[in-house]
Design an enzyme around this catalytic site. Sequence first.
Site, mmCIF file in Angstrom:
data_model
loop_
_atom_site.group_PDB
_atom_site.id
_atom_site.type_symbol
_atom_site.label_atom_id
_atom_site.label_comp_id
_atom_site.label_asym_id
_atom_site.label_seq_id
_atom_site.Cartn_x
_atom_site.Cartn_y
_atom_site.Cartn_z
ATOM 1 N N ASP A 1 41.328 46.552 44.082
ATOM 2 C CA ASP A 1 40.134 45.658 44.662
ATOM 3 C C ASP A 1 39.958 45.907 46.133
ATOM 4 O O ASP A 1 40.688 45.331 46.941
ATOM 5 C CB ASP A 1 40.280 44.048 44.469
ATOM 6 C CG ASP A 1 38.909 43.430 44.737
ATOM 7 O OD1 ASP A 1 37.980 44.063 44.941
ATOM 8 O OD2 ASP A 1 39.148 42.112 44.591
ATOM 9 N N ASP B 1 30.584 39.825 42.904
ATOM 10 C CA ASP B 1 31.282 38.755 41.756
ATOM 11 C C ASP B 1 30.094 38.090 41.041
ATOM 12 O O ASP B 1 29.287 37.623 41.874
ATOM 13 C CB ASP B 1 32.076 37.845 42.408
ATOM 14 C CG ASP B 1 33.370 38.618 43.142
ATOM 15 O OD1 ASP B 1 33.756 39.642 42.749
ATOM 16 O OD2 ASP B 1 33.993 37.990 43.978
#
Length: 514
Positions: free
Chosen positions: A276, A327
């Site tokens: 990430d 997200d």
Amino acid sequence: MNLLSFKKLCCMAVSWLLLLTANAQDTLSKYILTPAASPQPKINGPVVFGVRPGHPILFTIPATGTRPMSFSADNLPTGVMVNATTGQISGSITKPGEYTITLHAKNKLGATKRSFKIVVGEAIALTPPMGWNSWNIYASKVTQELVLANAKAMASSGLIDHGWNYMNIDDVWQGKRGGEFGGILPDSTTFPNMQALVNDIHQLGLKAGIYSTPWVESYGHHIGGSAINAEGTFVRTTENIPRNKKQLPYAIGQYIFWDKDVQQWAKWGFDYLKYDWNPIEVPETKAMYDLLRNSGRDVVFSLSNSTPFAGINELSKIANTWRTGGDIRDSWKSLKSRLLTQDKWAPYASPGHWNDPDMMIVGWVGWGKGPYPTHLTPDEQYAHMSAWCLQSVPLLLGCDLTKLDAFTLSLLTNDEVLAVNQDPLGKQATIVSKTDSCGVLAKDLADGSKAAGLFNVTDSIARKLTVKWSDLGIQGAYIVRDLWRQKDLGVYKDEFSADVPPHGVIMISIRKKQ
């Protein structure tokens, strides 16, 4: 207020909350479309599995039906075995090639068999990964105890019998560097024994996933894969630096420890990595790909977040999955932005390489502030699951698996819907027609049939939507099947139309009439 009155008030509040929860579950139960599974044995899940030469195989035969059940397989390659009680396939194969075996499952009510192909080569994740990730429910409050509880629930709920198998730990597990390899060790206050956790997950017939970043510091303010000192000590050099900027701490440090981290993950036995950072770039991706490839284990390599489309041609060759955006949240606005917007990514999806619009937002979620039932309506949840399956993307649950109600279980255990996601052809559905803002997603399946979803993204009225055979490149008489209800709707020529509720979907298969 005295103590006795306060205790009574607390008891009343708890009783009222339980009543609301029970009523919510009763309300949801009327939306269940998936027929109950037969007590006779049925083998589900993917029909193909990829593994690299010499690497350990970990695959649990997904099978529904009354237990106890016994398992076996014909034509197993040398070095591979099946546990007759659990259905776990283990071992390794050194010679590259394709090995077609026959799986068997048997209980007191009957027996079944199914062809299954093991492909030994460079490609893994030949169908999209299915499993769970801790972030959307626990966020920074994840612990070893919570992960294990969810792993046990994955097995005991029966999700494992439909192909769900990854248990992925997200950010904030990290402690400090050390140990045998100098890799990141877990925070001992929340993950006191990572090796035991991975062992427990594997013993359940599941796989384990971990999280990291090439940055000095992760999004959750824990140690990353690089540092500003040779010792690899975690030092926050600057406070309140905006994320996604090439400045410390959200940047790659001078000293790199990725190799040491991979050695540690391999020793523990991890099977999945969520990597990430932003912007995702090729050099770090290729470096991690090479390390994982040479780790001695098959580790699904997942890039997060917001993969730059400009780099997808190169990135898609060295990653198994990649996030196509930011997200997700449990809102219609967030979901809608991913429903009919993924077409440009479709050319880069293929067996072993998958677009990822982010994790699932069904069931009980919370991001560390819950848990609470998802804000999505039942129709929105059907649209969510249908789109993810049609688009052949990873199915990673973000909910509390210990709180699965009947509706959520029915949503996650429809094997005809899941088969569209796990189809070995690996095609991503794309838009074949639009009516205003509504649209039809469709894809080819390996058996020559088609799958389609009619999506009504309007807010207030049902819409009559149509899928035309000419848009699918077919003509003549075809049988249309409602995949959620697992029921044939009849024979249609030229087109199929249906009234679709707002924020809802009709998901169908279209097969040639014999």
